[in-house]
Design a protein around this motif. Structure first.
Motif, PDB file in Angstrom:
ATOM      1  N   ARG A  75       0.819  -1.219   0.000  1.00 34.90           N
ATOM      2  CA  ARG A  75       0.000   0.000   0.000  1.00 34.90           C
ATOM      3  C   ARG A  75       0.850   1.265   0.000  1.00 34.90           C
ATOM      4  O   ARG A  75       0.386   2.323  -0.390  1.00 34.90           O
ATOM      5  CB  ARG A  75      -0.935  -0.020   1.203  1.00 34.90           C
ATOM      6  CG  ARG A  75      -2.019  -1.096   1.110  1.00 34.90           C
ATOM      7  CD  ARG A  75      -2.993  -1.020   2.269  1.00 34.90           C
ATOM      8  NE  ARG A  75      -4.070  -1.984   2.128  1.00 34.90           N
ATOM      9  CZ  ARG A  75      -4.262  -3.040   2.928  1.00 34.90           C
ATOM     10  NH1 ARG A  75      -3.415  -3.249   3.956  1.00 34.90           N
ATOM     11  NH2 ARG A  75      -5.249  -3.876   2.725  1.00 34.90           N
ATOM     12  N   GLY A  76       2.104   1.156   0.441  1.00 33.78           N
ATOM     13  CA  GLY A  76       2.984   2.314   0.462  1.00 33.78           C
ATOM     14  C   GLY A  76       3.757   2.547  -0.816  1.00 33.78           C
ATOM     15  O   GLY A  76       4.463   3.557  -0.935  1.00 33.78           O
ATOM     16  N   LEU A  77       3.626   1.640  -1.791  1.00 32.17           N
ATOM     17  CA  LEU A  77       4.344   1.797  -3.053  1.00 32.17           C
ATOM     18  C   LEU A  77       3.627   2.781  -3.972  1.00 32.17           C
ATOM     19  O   LEU A  77       2.405   2.940  -3.875  1.00 32.17           O
ATOM     20  CB  LEU A  77       4.479   0.432  -3.736  1.00 32.17           C
ATOM     21  CG  LEU A  77       5.367  -0.589  -3.019  1.00 32.17           C
ATOM     22  CD1 LEU A  77       5.283  -1.950  -3.707  1.00 32.17           C
ATOM     23  CD2 LEU A  77       6.823  -0.103  -2.969  1.00 32.17           C
ATOM     24  N   PRO A  78       4.337   3.407  -4.882  1.00 29.28           N
ATOM     25  CA  PRO A  78       3.712   4.406  -5.757  1.00 29.28           C
ATOM     26  C   PRO A  78       2.741   3.804  -6.765  1.00 29.28           C
ATOM     27  O   PRO A  78       1.876   4.500  -7.280  1.00 29.28           O
ATOM     28  CB  PRO A  78       4.899   5.062  -6.464  1.00 29.28           C
ATOM     29  CG  PRO A  78       6.007   4.058  -6.361  1.00 29.28           C
ATOM     30  CD  PRO A  78       5.784   3.351  -5.061  1.00 29.28           C
ATOM     31  N   SER A  79       2.893   2.517  -7.074  1.00 33.29           N
ATOM     32  CA  SER A  79       1.959   1.840  -7.975  1.00 33.29           C
ATOM     33  C   SER A  79       1.890   0.376  -7.585  1.00 33.29           C
ATOM     34  O   SER A  79       2.756  -0.131  -6.852  1.00 33.29           O
ATOM     35  CB  SER A  79       2.390   1.987  -9.441  1.00 33.29           C
ATOM     36  OG  SER A  79       3.664   1.406  -9.652  1.00 33.29           O
ATOM     37  N   ALA A  80       0.848  -0.287  -8.052  1.00 32.38           N
ATOM     38  CA  ALA A  80       0.641  -1.686  -7.686  1.00 32.38           C
ATOM     39  C   ALA A  80       1.795  -2.549  -8.190  1.00 32.38           C
ATOM     40  O   ALA A  80       2.174  -2.468  -9.361  1.00 32.38           O
ATOM     41  CB  ALA A  80      -0.677  -2.191  -8.266  1.00 32.38           C
ATOM     42  N   MET A  99      -6.681 -10.346  -1.887  1.00 31.96           N
ATOM     43  CA  MET A  99      -7.156  -9.122  -1.228  1.00 31.96           C
ATOM     44  C   MET A  99      -7.217  -7.947  -2.192  1.00 31.96           C
ATOM     45  O   MET A  99      -7.591  -6.839  -1.806  1.00 31.96           O
ATOM     46  CB  MET A  99      -6.218  -8.776  -0.061  1.00 31.96           C
ATOM     47  CG  MET A  99      -6.235  -9.775   1.083  1.00 31.96           C
ATOM     48  SD  MET A  99      -4.783  -9.616   2.192  1.00 31.96           S
ATOM     49  CE  MET A  99      -4.939  -7.918   2.753  1.00 31.96           C
ATOM     50  N   GLY A 100      -6.844  -8.175  -3.448  1.00 32.28           N
ATOM     51  CA  GLY A 100      -6.858  -7.096  -4.428  1.00 32.28           C
ATOM     52  C   GLY A 100      -5.605  -6.263  -4.427  1.00 32.28           C
ATOM     53  O   GLY A 100      -5.581  -5.174  -5.019  1.00 32.28           O
ATOM     54  N   LEU A 101      -4.527  -6.760  -3.798  1.00 30.85           N
ATOM     55  CA  LEU A 101      -3.262  -6.031  -3.744  1.00 30.85           C
ATOM     56  C   LEU A 101      -2.286  -6.644  -4.744  1.00 30.85           C
ATOM     57  O   LEU A 101      -2.064  -7.848  -4.746  1.00 30.85           O
ATOM     58  CB  LEU A 101      -2.678  -6.088  -2.332  1.00 30.85           C
ATOM     59  CG  LEU A 101      -3.531  -5.450  -1.236  1.00 30.85           C
ATOM     60  CD1 LEU A 101      -2.912  -5.705   0.131  1.00 30.85           C
ATOM     61  CD2 LEU A 101      -3.690  -3.955  -1.477  1.00 30.85           C
ATOM     62  N   GLY A 102      -1.699  -5.845  -5.585  1.00 33.40           N
ATOM     63  CA  GLY A 102      -0.765  -6.337  -6.585  1.00 33.40           C
ATOM     64  C   GLY A 102      -1.410  -6.462  -7.950  1.00 33.40           C
ATOM     65  O   GLY A 102      -2.571  -6.837  -8.068  1.00 33.40           O
ATOM     66  N   ARG A 103      -0.644  -6.150  -8.988  1.00 28.67           N
ATOM     67  CA  ARG A 103      -1.189  -6.244 -10.356  1.00 28.67           C
ATOM     68  C   ARG A 103      -1.042  -7.641 -10.914  1.00 28.67           C
ATOM     69  O   ARG A 103      -1.737  -8.011 -11.856  1.00 28.67           O
ATOM     70  CB  ARG A 103      -0.534  -5.209 -11.255  1.00 28.67           C
ATOM     71  CG  ARG A 103       0.862  -5.485 -11.705  1.00 28.67           C
ATOM     72  CD  ARG A 103       1.331  -4.388 -12.662  1.00 28.67           C
ATOM     73  NE  ARG A 103       1.394  -3.089 -12.006  1.00 28.67           N
ATOM     74  CZ  ARG A 103       1.311  -1.916 -12.643  1.00 28.67           C
ATOM     75  NH1 ARG A 103       1.130  -1.906 -13.954  1.00 28.67           N
ATOM     76  NH2 ARG A 103       1.397  -0.788 -11.989  1.00 28.67           N
TER      77      ARG A 103
END
Length: 267
Positions: A75-80, A99-103
């Motif tokens: 969540r702290g990264l500038p993009s997924a 969980m919907g995190l990460g591309r």
């Protein structure tokens, strides 16, 4: 392909390996234009030497602790990011993706998630040094070189296995192994993954077909759990590869396949 320079890649290691064991992968992905990071587990010291001297730093950490730790980083990264995980890092990769995190996610020889039924003898033997003592749930445990040879290095020569053991192994918390072992009899198991999520990013599962720690049948059973999702889920099996496939002399074949798969998914 999407501009790789805008895509972070988060590498997650598993039990008994230090985060720095991803360095060859990080160098390769950086050369291809990605932005790799390989943060350790919660409390993990920054070097192999310090981690061996301070096993108490990671003792007691469980799957939920790992998930929360890495979710915060994502969540702290500038993009997924793309998330690439090995062993328990592969389990966490699947949890984050669900969980919907990460591309996109790549789970290499992933530890079994809730719902996986096969329990081969080789897997039991690999986990025995931890699971044989219930007190290890609260401790950090080290492997011996001989057990590393069985659990990680069975598909490579003894000299290479011993060299990898000396270079990369660290004590690791026993709690995740207990949580995974009891997942199917635990109502709210931290090893549960939202395999039915149709909105998640694409997932690649990779299996070494001579793996003792996560046998091929376990990874195939994981793959089948995604059958109800319309999201992309692929399986790649590497014959004659064991659990050391991310760090041994054949790592580049696994990394190259991962990059080729990602180039298709990020187009």
């Amino acid at each position: 392909m999407t501009n790789a320079r805008a895509v972070p890649v988060l590498f997650l290691h598993g039990l008994w390996l230090h985060a720095s064991s991803w360095q060859p992968w990080s160098d390769l992905f950086a050369a291809r234009g990605f932005e790799p990071i390989a943060p350790g587990w919660p409390g993990e010291p920054g070097t192999v030497e310090h981690a061996r001297r301070r096993p108490e730093a990671v003792a007691g950490a469980g799957i939920d602790d790992l998930t929360g730790h890495y979710a915060g980083i994502v969540r702290g990264l500038p993009s997924a990011p793309v998330i690439v995980g090995h062993s328990f890092g592969g389990l966490i990769t699947q949890k984050l993706l669900g969980m919907g995190l990460g591309r996109a996610g790549v789970a290499i020889d992933p530890a079994p998630i809730k719902g996986v039924r096969p329990l081969p003898f080789a897997q039991l033997r690999s986990g025995f040094p931890v699971l044989a003592n219930p007190g290890n749930r609260r401790r950090a445990v080290s492997l011996t070189a001989s057990h590393f040879r069985y659990a990680f290095g069975n598909a490579i020569g003894r000299a290479e296995s011993d060299a990898l053991f000396a270079r990369w192994t660290i004590p690791s918390p026993g709690r995740p192994l207990f949580e995974a072992a009891l997942a199917n009899v635990t109502r709210r198991s931290p090893a549960a993954v939202d395999t039915g999520n149709t909105d998640r990013g694409p997932l690649l599962l990779i299996s070494g077909q001579r793996d003792h720690t996560v046998p091929d049948v376990v990874t195939r059973a994981t793959y089948k759990l995604y059958g109800d999702s319309t999201a992309v889920t692929d399986l790649k099996q590497f014959p004659d590869r064991g659990h050391s496939l991310t760090i041994d002399s054949g790592w580049r074949a696994v990394a190259d396949h991962t990059l080729a798969w990602l180039s298709r998914q990020l187009t």
